[in-house]
Design a protein around this motif. Structure first.
Motif, mmCIF file in Angstrom:
data_model
loop_
_atom_site.group_PDB
_atom_site.id
_atom_site.type_symbol
_atom_site.label_atom_id
_atom_site.label_comp_id
_atom_site.label_asym_id
_atom_site.label_seq_id
_atom_site.Cartn_x
_atom_site.Cartn_y
_atom_site.Cartn_z
ATOM 1 N N ARG A 1 0.832 -1.199 0.000
ATOM 2 C CA ARG A 1 0.000 0.000 0.000
ATOM 3 C C ARG A 1 0.867 1.249 0.000
ATOM 4 O O ARG A 1 1.900 1.290 0.669
ATOM 5 N N ILE A 2 0.431 2.232 -0.737
ATOM 6 C CA ILE A 2 1.115 3.520 -0.729
ATOM 7 C C ILE A 2 0.608 4.262 0.501
ATOM 8 O O ILE A 2 -0.593 4.486 0.653
ATOM 9 N N SER A 3 1.509 4.590 1.404
ATOM 10 C CA SER A 3 1.143 5.176 2.696
ATOM 11 C C SER A 3 0.454 6.512 2.536
ATOM 12 O O SER A 3 1.049 7.466 2.017
ATOM 13 N N GLN A 4 -0.768 6.574 2.980
ATOM 14 C CA GLN A 4 -1.530 7.820 2.997
ATOM 15 C C GLN A 4 -1.366 8.615 1.704
ATOM 16 O O GLN A 4 -1.173 9.829 1.720
ATOM 17 N N LYS A 5 -1.419 7.904 0.592
ATOM 18 C CA LYS A 5 -1.278 8.542 -0.728
ATOM 19 C C LYS A 5 -0.025 9.416 -0.789
ATOM 20 O O LYS A 5 -0.048 10.534 -1.285
ATOM 21 N N SER A 6 1.097 8.931 -0.279
ATOM 22 C CA SER A 6 2.283 9.774 -0.223
ATOM 23 C C SER A 6 3.295 9.423 -1.306
ATOM 24 O O SER A 6 4.331 8.840 -1.057
ATOM 25 N N GLY A 7 2.935 9.779 -2.504
ATOM 26 C CA GLY A 7 3.867 9.808 -3.609
ATOM 27 C C GLY A 7 4.149 11.290 -3.838
ATOM 28 O O GLY A 7 5.026 11.873 -3.220
ATOM 29 N N TYR A 8 3.325 11.917 -4.661
ATOM 30 C CA TYR A 8 3.500 13.333 -4.993
ATOM 31 C C TYR A 8 2.930 14.254 -3.919
ATOM 32 O O TYR A 8 1.819 14.045 -3.428
ATOM 33 N N ARG A 9 3.719 15.275 -3.568
ATOM 34 C CA ARG A 9 3.263 16.392 -2.740
ATOM 35 C C ARG A 9 3.811 17.666 -3.365
ATOM 36 O O ARG A 9 5.010 17.757 -3.646
ATOM 37 N N SER A 10 2.965 18.634 -3.568
ATOM 38 C CA SER A 10 3.413 19.892 -4.160
ATOM 39 C C SER A 10 4.313 20.653 -3.192
ATOM 40 O O SER A 10 4.265 20.438 -1.970
ATOM 41 N N VAL A 11 5.115 21.543 -3.735
ATOM 42 C CA VAL A 11 5.978 22.392 -2.908
ATOM 43 C C VAL A 11 5.107 23.197 -1.945
ATOM 44 O O VAL A 11 5.444 23.358 -0.768
ATOM 45 N N GLU A 12 3.972 23.689 -2.435
ATOM 46 C CA GLU A 12 3.072 24.476 -1.590
ATOM 47 C C GLU A 12 2.598 23.664 -0.382
ATOM 48 O O GLU A 12 2.547 24.166 0.736
ATOM 49 N N THR A 13 2.255 22.406 -0.608
ATOM 50 C CA THR A 13 1.828 21.534 0.493
ATOM 51 C C THR A 13 2.961 21.331 1.481
ATOM 52 O O THR A 13 2.769 21.382 2.699
ATOM 53 N N GLU A 14 4.157 21.099 0.956
ATOM 54 C CA GLU A 14 5.318 20.927 1.834
ATOM 55 C C GLU A 14 5.537 22.173 2.693
ATOM 56 O O GLU A 14 5.740 22.064 3.899
ATOM 57 N N LEU A 15 5.499 23.346 2.090
ATOM 58 C CA LEU A 15 5.708 24.592 2.824
ATOM 59 C C LEU A 15 4.603 24.815 3.857
ATOM 60 O O LEU A 15 4.872 25.222 4.991
ATOM 61 N N ARG A 16 3.367 24.538 3.469
ATOM 62 C CA ARG A 16 2.226 24.686 4.380
ATOM 63 C C ARG A 16 2.360 23.784 5.610
ATOM 64 O O ARG A 16 1.865 24.105 6.679
ATOM 65 N N ASN A 17 3.035 22.671 5.456
ATOM 66 C CA ASN A 17 3.223 21.729 6.562
ATOM 67 C C ASN A 17 4.552 21.921 7.282
ATOM 68 O O ASN A 17 5.012 21.022 8.003
ATOM 69 N N GLY A 18 5.184 23.079 7.071
ATOM 70 C CA GLY A 18 6.394 23.415 7.809
ATOM 71 C C GLY A 18 7.661 22.756 7.304
ATOM 72 O O GLY A 18 8.670 22.722 7.999
ATOM 73 N N ARG A 19 7.617 22.212 6.090
ATOM 74 C CA ARG A 19 8.800 21.587 5.496
ATOM 75 C C ARG A 19 9.425 22.562 4.505
ATOM 76 O O ARG A 19 8.773 23.478 4.022
#
Length: 131
Positions: A43-61
């Motif tokens: 299984r792909i964990s929590q749909k964690s393949g692609y994440r946009s840069v915006e999502t990464e920044l929004r999550n403090g990464r």
């Protein structure tokens, strides 16, 4: 070979065409091979393949994750038998870096070049060489 994975499993976000092509080229063949050898669902964990840069920044990464697919990208996977999954990922895929997250029960797999192939991340942040 049987096709086990669908593009929608790789992200909760809309996947850009260039990223979809990378997923199809790099990740789907490796995961299909691993699934075939493992003989059990992956299984792909929590749909964690692609994440946009915006999502990464929004999550403090910092937005530099392999999940942003600037290169070939990354995917986090899990299975019922994590030890067997790790062995299959190491022996039967082309992933250049594999990091096991024991407290979160998944493997991060990517194609970023590295001097070592297998890592463990006990604290969710710092990767340590394994073996």
């Amino acid at each position: 070979m049987t096709e086990y994975f669908k593009l929608a499993e790789f992200s909760a976000e809309q996947i850009p065409v260039d990223v979809a092509l990378k997923i199809e080229q790099f990740h789907v063949p490796n995961l299909n091979r691993a699934r075939e050898v493992l003989g059990a669902p992956i299984r792909i964990s929590q749909k964690s393949g692609y994440r946009s840069v915006e999502t990464e920044l929004r999550n403090g990464r910092p937005g530099t994750s392999q999940h942003c697919f600037r290169g070939a990208g990354a995917v986090d996977v899990t299975a019922d038998d994590l030890e067997a999954l790790g062995s299959v990922l190491l022996r039967h895929t082309d992933y250049l870096r594999i990091c096991y997250y024991p407290t979160k029960h998944f493997y991060h797999c990517d194609f970023k070049t590295s001097t070592h192939r297998l890592y463990v991340c006990d604290d969710g942040v710092n990767w340590k060489r394994a073996r």
